[in-house]
Design a protein around this motif. Structure first.
Motif, mmCIF file in Angstrom:
data_model
loop_
_atom_site.group_PDB
_atom_site.id
_atom_site.type_symbol
_atom_site.label_atom_id
_atom_site.label_comp_id
_atom_site.label_asym_id
_atom_site.label_seq_id
_atom_site.Cartn_x
_atom_site.Cartn_y
_atom_site.Cartn_z
ATOM 1 N N LYS A 163 0.814 -1.224 0.000
ATOM 2 C CA LYS A 163 0.000 0.000 0.000
ATOM 3 C C LYS A 163 0.844 1.270 0.000
ATOM 4 O O LYS A 163 0.342 2.331 -0.363
ATOM 5 N N ASN A 164 2.111 1.176 0.405
ATOM 6 C CA ASN A 164 2.928 2.391 0.527
ATOM 7 C C ASN A 164 3.909 2.614 -0.611
ATOM 8 O O ASN A 164 4.576 3.641 -0.657
ATOM 9 N N ALA A 165 4.002 1.671 -1.530
ATOM 10 C CA ALA A 165 4.845 1.862 -2.716
ATOM 11 C C ALA A 165 3.950 1.633 -3.927
ATOM 12 O O ALA A 165 3.132 0.712 -3.925
ATOM 13 N N ASP A 166 4.106 2.457 -4.952
ATOM 14 C CA ASP A 166 3.254 2.322 -6.139
ATOM 15 C C ASP A 166 3.468 0.994 -6.849
ATOM 16 O O ASP A 166 2.523 0.372 -7.316
ATOM 17 N N VAL A 167 4.743 0.576 -6.936
ATOM 18 C CA VAL A 167 5.060 -0.677 -7.619
ATOM 19 C C VAL A 167 6.000 -1.480 -6.717
ATOM 20 O O VAL A 167 7.061 -0.983 -6.335
ATOM 21 N N VAL A 226 10.519 1.611 -15.020
ATOM 22 C CA VAL A 226 9.559 1.760 -13.920
ATOM 23 C C VAL A 226 10.312 1.828 -12.594
ATOM 24 O O VAL A 226 11.206 1.027 -12.345
ATOM 25 N N GLU A 227 9.946 2.802 -11.764
ATOM 26 C CA GLU A 227 10.498 2.836 -10.411
ATOM 27 C C GLU A 227 9.707 1.846 -9.581
ATOM 28 O O GLU A 227 8.482 1.879 -9.558
ATOM 29 N N TYR A 228 10.419 0.946 -8.906
ATOM 30 C CA TYR A 228 9.733 -0.063 -8.107
ATOM 31 C C TYR A 228 10.587 -0.437 -6.915
ATOM 32 O O TYR A 228 11.778 -0.189 -6.880
ATOM 33 N N LYS A 229 9.928 -1.045 -5.947
ATOM 34 C CA LYS A 229 10.625 -1.532 -4.762
ATOM 35 C C LYS A 229 10.723 -3.042 -4.867
ATOM 36 O O LYS A 229 9.708 -3.721 -5.033
ATOM 37 N N PRO A 263 8.280 -14.643 -8.635
ATOM 38 C CA PRO A 263 7.962 -13.298 -8.129
ATOM 39 C C PRO A 263 6.472 -12.958 -8.215
ATOM 40 O O PRO A 263 5.717 -13.631 -8.914
ATOM 41 N N GLN A 264 6.138 -11.889 -7.500
ATOM 42 C CA GLN A 264 4.789 -11.346 -7.531
ATOM 43 C C GLN A 264 4.894 -9.833 -7.660
ATOM 44 O O GLN A 264 5.603 -9.188 -6.892
ATOM 45 N N LEU A 265 4.169 -9.298 -8.631
ATOM 46 C CA LEU A 265 4.195 -7.856 -8.877
ATOM 47 C C LEU A 265 2.884 -7.224 -8.431
ATOM 48 O O LEU A 265 1.805 -7.710 -8.780
ATOM 49 N N TYR A 266 3.017 -6.136 -7.680
ATOM 50 C CA TYR A 266 1.867 -5.363 -7.218
ATOM 51 C C TYR A 266 1.986 -3.945 -7.763
ATOM 52 O O TYR A 266 3.061 -3.346 -7.723
ATOM 53 N N VAL A 267 0.874 -3.421 -8.256
ATOM 54 C CA VAL A 267 0.824 -2.035 -8.728
ATOM 55 C C VAL A 267 -0.334 -1.347 -8.020
ATOM 56 O O VAL A 267 -1.476 -1.810 -8.093
ATOM 57 N N LYS A 268 -0.004 -0.268 -7.310
ATOM 58 C CA LYS A 268 -1.008 0.507 -6.567
ATOM 59 C C LYS A 268 -1.855 -0.399 -5.668
ATOM 60 O O LYS A 268 -3.074 -0.300 -5.622
ATOM 61 N N GLY A 269 -1.183 -1.308 -4.958
ATOM 62 C CA GLY A 269 -1.866 -2.153 -3.989
ATOM 63 C C GLY A 269 -2.568 -3.359 -4.578
ATOM 64 O O GLY A 269 -3.165 -4.137 -3.841
ATOM 65 N N GLU A 270 -2.492 -3.532 -5.893
ATOM 66 C CA GLU A 270 -3.221 -4.617 -6.558
ATOM 67 C C GLU A 270 -2.232 -5.650 -7.110
ATOM 68 O O GLU A 270 -1.269 -5.285 -7.785
ATOM 69 N N PHE A 271 -2.504 -6.926 -6.849
ATOM 70 C CA PHE A 271 -1.678 -8.000 -7.389
ATOM 71 C C PHE A 271 -1.895 -8.076 -8.897
ATOM 72 O O PHE A 271 -3.017 -8.173 -9.363
ATOM 73 N N VAL A 272 -0.797 -7.988 -9.663
ATOM 74 C CA VAL A 272 -0.888 -8.039 -11.122
ATOM 75 C C VAL A 272 -0.603 -9.449 -11.614
ATOM 76 O O VAL A 272 -1.328 -9.981 -12.449
ATOM 77 N N GLY A 273 0.466 -10.076 -11.115
ATOM 78 C CA GLY A 273 0.760 -11.438 -11.534
ATOM 79 C C GLY A 273 2.191 -11.836 -11.255
ATOM 80 O O GLY A 273 2.970 -11.083 -10.684
#
Length: 111
Positions: free
Chosen positions: A13-17, A45-48, A72-82
């Protein structure tokens, strides 16, 4: 909610990606994590990156959190993408780029 779930929830929730991965963005420790890092880096893309190998609780906790069995698991704006396959397919079909744009995430080649 367990402590590890709170940690994951907070990170998501605290990082966009956020990329939960094996290893780090600079030194991925599995091919699948490496592929997602390459795609995100290619897009600028800036990501953590969060290394699940550093903590067994985290490695198991992220799978429960997302109800997804692999890293891995990628989250964008708090949502699991895949995971790797989904991200790669989305990238190749330019759906990932569209998803990032829809969420207001800056990347190279964004209109």
């Amino acid at each position: 909610m367990t402590a590890i779930n709170e940690f994951i929830d907070n990170e998501v929730k605290n990082a966009d990606v956020v990329l939960f991965m094996k290893g780090t963005p600079a030194f991925p420790q599995c091919g699948f994590s490496g592929q997602v890092v390459q795609i995100l880096d290619y897009l600028g893309v800036e990501y953590k990156g969060i290394n699940v190998l550093a903590d067994d609780d985290l490695r198991h906790g992220i799978k429960e959190y997302s109800n997804w069995p692999t890293i891995p698991q990628l989250y964008v704006k708090g949502e699991f993408v895949g995971g790797c396959d989904i991200i790669r397919e989305m990238f190749q079909a330019e759906e990932l780029q569209g998803h990032l744009a829809d969420k207001g995430i800056a990347f190279k080649g964004a209109a």
